[in-house]
Design an enzyme around this catalytic site. Structure first.
Site, short mmCIF file in Angstrom:
data_model
loop_
_atom_site.label_atom_id
_atom_site.label_comp_id
_atom_site.label_asym_id
_atom_site.label_seq_id
_atom_site.Cartn_x
_atom_site.Cartn_y
_atom_site.Cartn_z
CE1 TYR A 51 27.43 54.86 41.66
CE2 TYR A 51 29.65 55.72 41.44
CZ TYR A 51 28.44 55.37 40.88
OH TYR A 51 28.22 55.55 39.53
CG PHE A 59 28.85 46.32 42.68
CD1 PHE A 59 28.75 47.70 42.71
CD2 PHE A 59 27.68 45.58 42.85
CE1 PHE A 59 27.54 48.34 42.92
CE2 PHE A 59 26.45 46.20 43.06
CZ PHE A 59 26.39 47.59 43.09
NE ARG A 87 17.66 54.20 36.05
CZ ARG A 87 18.65 53.66 36.76
NH1 ARG A 87 19.63 54.42 37.25
NH2 ARG A 87 18.70 52.37 36.99
CB THR A 93 22.62 47.90 35.58
OG1 THR A 93 21.58 48.64 36.22
CG2 THR A 93 23.93 48.11 36.33
NE ARG A 104 24.24 52.10 32.24
CZ ARG A 104 23.62 52.14 33.41
NH1 ARG A 104 22.42 51.61 33.57
NH2 ARG A 104 24.20 52.74 34.44
CG ASN A 114 27.24 50.87 33.69
OD1 ASN A 114 27.86 51.85 34.06
ND2 ASN A 114 26.29 50.31 34.41
CD GLU A 128 22.37 60.42 42.33
OE1 GLU A 128 22.27 59.25 42.72
OE2 GLU A 128 22.19 60.75 41.13
N1 UDP Z 1 27.77 47.79 39.20
C1 UDP Z 1 28.75 46.82 39.13
N2 UDP Z 1 28.38 45.50 39.28
C2 UDP Z 1 27.09 45.13 39.51
C3 UDP Z 1 26.10 46.12 39.59
C4 UDP Z 1 26.47 47.44 39.43
O1 UDP Z 1 29.91 47.11 38.93
O2 UDP Z 1 26.82 43.92 39.65
C5 UDP Z 1 28.15 49.22 39.03
C6 UDP Z 1 27.73 49.79 37.67
O3 UDP Z 1 28.73 50.72 37.23
C7 UDP Z 1 26.43 50.49 38.03
C8 UDP Z 1 26.74 51.03 39.43
O4 UDP Z 1 27.51 50.00 40.03
O5 UDP Z 1 26.09 51.48 37.08
C9 UDP Z 1 25.54 51.34 40.29
O6 UDP Z 1 24.73 50.21 40.33
P1 UDP Z 1 23.13 50.33 40.21
O7 UDP Z 1 22.57 48.98 40.59
O8 UDP Z 1 22.67 51.52 40.99
O9 UDP Z 1 22.88 50.52 38.64
P2 UDP Z 1 22.46 51.79 37.75
O10 UDP Z 1 21.46 52.60 38.54
O11 UDP Z 1 23.72 52.58 37.46
O12 UDP Z 1 21.88 51.21 36.50
#
Ligand code: UDP
Length: 140
Positions: A51, A59, A87, A93, A104, A114, A128
């Site tokens: 990450y 976060f 996706r 998210t 989700r 999530n 990745e």
């Molecule tokens: N996350 C979080 N708070 C936020 C946004 C994201 O805890 O406000 C976490 C969540 O587990 C998310 C991950 O960080 O899946 C990666 O964030 P991203 O914006 O890349 O979302 P994703 O691609 O997983 O939908």
């Protein structure tokens, strides 16, 4: 149409609730093939490396803590337009904004917990997958 690959992670909130099979059913139901899969427990360093793009986000620290809080299942999925398709299957998210029928919407506990990760571009998918699997562990 060329096949594409994406990286999926079933997160600790989902493994804790024994949802690996239910999530895999959604993946396979969407026509994606699970061509690699392993259950592991990440150390802090593993989650920080994975990450690192989010390092400056508020976060980040909590996310690293959450992703190391229990077992995860890391997968490579293959299919037509696999990145975009997964996706769609995952949903937004924040589960509050996720469409009906998505992983989700049905399973996520919160914006952090999530249930799943999916690569957000073909380039990131390649990076990745390389980070998480040896070539011999992927059987397409
Ligand atoms: N996350 C979080 N708070 C936020 C946004 C994201 O805890 O406000 C976490 C969540 O587990 C998310 C991950 O960080 O899946 C990666 O964030 P991203 O914006 O890349 O979302 P994703 O691609 O997983 O939908």
């Amino acid at each position: 149409m060329a096949k594409e690959r994406t990286l999926s992670i079933i997160k600790p909130d989902a493994t804790r609730r024994n949802l690996t099979g239910a999530i895999n059913a959604k993946i396979e139901g969407a026509g994606l093939r699970i061509i690699a899969q392993k259950r592991v427990k990440w150390k802090k360093k593993d989650a920080e490396t994975f990450y690192k793009v989010h390092k400056e986000r508020p976060f980040y620290k909590d996310l690293v803590k959450f992703m190391t809080s229990g077992p995860i299942v890391i997968q490579v999925l293959e299919g037509e337009k696999a990145v975009a398709k997964y996706r769609d299957v995952m949903g937004a998210t924040n589960p509050a904004n996720a469409n009906k029928g998505t992983i989700r919407k049905e399973f996520a506990e919160s914006i952090e917990a999530n249930s799943v990760h999916g690569s957000d571009s073909a380039d990131n998918a390649k990076k990745e997958i390389k980070l998480c699997f040896k070539a011999a562990e992927i059987v397409g």
